[in-house]
Design an enzyme around this catalytic site. Structure first.
Site, PDB file in Angstrom:
ATOM      1  N   SER A   1       0.855  -1.191   0.000  1.00 43.10           N
ATOM      2  CA  SER A   1       0.000   0.000   0.000  1.00 43.10           C
ATOM      3  C   SER A   1       0.885   1.233   0.000  1.00 43.10           C
ATOM      4  O   SER A   1       2.045   1.174   0.441  1.00 43.10           O
ATOM      5  CB  SER A   1      -0.891   0.009   1.249  1.00 43.10           C
TER       6      SER A   1
ATOM      7  N   TYR B   1      -1.715  -1.553  10.515  1.00 43.25           N
ATOM      8  CA  TYR B   1      -1.900  -1.718   9.065  1.00 43.25           C
ATOM      9  C   TYR B   1      -0.714  -1.160   8.284  1.00 43.25           C
ATOM     10  O   TYR B   1      -0.127  -1.850   7.441  1.00 43.25           O
ATOM     11  CB  TYR B   1      -3.190  -1.026   8.626  1.00 43.25           C
TER      12      TYR B   1
END
Length: 268
Positions: A136, A149
């Site tokens: 990401s 995350y």
């Protein structure tokens, strides 16, 4: 004909990978918890493209998940591994359920590494193969309120680039796919698109196209979308403490906007 194994294949980026690879004539192995959804998708792909599609229902948060997937393969060789499954938590760390964060680490990190361990040796023995690990743009930065995350995605980015360097010239291409905001259920479940934190939304199909082109060129990593690429690379990295404090101000608005303090979202 080659075989691609896709985790998190029931929706979003994973389903888009399945559609694209099936159209290109690849056999597929689809892995996710949602077996019924995958079976319907698999049936459509078989009828539309005349390919073989196997479905493996597996919760990748289980400690022995990679071994279970390998056993379910029954010796079938995998030429392309797409470690796409994952989810994220958002909020104040003390408000997030510890079990959710444990599961997040198991899916986003442990299962990804385990499946790579299980399948890369076969690729090396055959002299060809590919691995796409979905990271990401969050992996490029310190991200308060997305602490587990973003840290997991930083691991995926660095792990993938390390393997890319190891396997150059050995027939196996490795790619870290680092999308920004994607039009999937991630932000619907969190409850606010503010969690995109300035990134520009793109479709799963754009992400898949960028990933396959970058893998073919053995680029090591790719950030789909020019604005997302700029956002990932132009943000300062140091001094680290100052960057963390600035990032806290940027992400702080997300906490009040989410439906609940322990919001969880599938990133596929």
């Amino acid at each position: 004909m080659t075989t691609a194994l896709i985790t998190g294949a029931s929706s979003g980026i994973g389903a888009a990978f399945a559609d694209r690879l099936a159209a290109d004539g690849h056999d597929l192995v689809l892995v996710a918890r949602s077996t019924a959804v995958m079976e319907e998708h698999a049936d459509r792909l078989r009828r539309a493209h005349g390919i073989a599609v196997d479905v493996i229902g597996q919760d990748l948060a289980e400690p022995d998940a990679p071994e279970r997937v390998l056993a379910a393969l029954g010796g079938k060789p995998v030429d392309l591994l797409i470690n796409n499954a994952g989810f994220g938590t958002c909020g104040r760390f003390e408000d997030i359920d510890a079990e959710q964060d444990r599961r997040q680490i198991m899916v986003n990190v442990a299962a990804l590494v385990g499946l790579t361990h299980a399948l890369v040796p076969g690729m090396l023995a055959r002299g060809s193969g590919g691995v796409i690990n979905v990271a990401s743009t969050a992996g490029f930065q310190i991200s308060p309120h997305f602490s587990v995350y973003s840290s997991a995605k930083t691991f995926v980015l660095n792990f993938s680039l390390a393997l890319w360097a190891e396997y150059r010239g050995r027939g196996v291409n490795v790619l870290a796919l680092c999308p920004g905001p994607v039009e999937t259920s991630f932000f619907d479940v969190i409850g606010t698109r503010e969690a995109a934190v300035g990134g520009k939304f793109i479709t799963p199909e754009v992400v898949v196209d960028a990933a396959l082109k970058a893998l073919a060129r053995n680029r090591g990593y790719v950030v789909p979308g020019r604005s997302n690429f700029a956002l990932a690379h132009l943000m300062p990295r140091r001094p680290r403490k100052l960057v963390a404090l600035i990032a806290k101000r940027v992400t702080g608005g997300v906490v009040g906007a989410t439906r609940r303090p322990d919001a969880v979202a599938v990133n596929t």
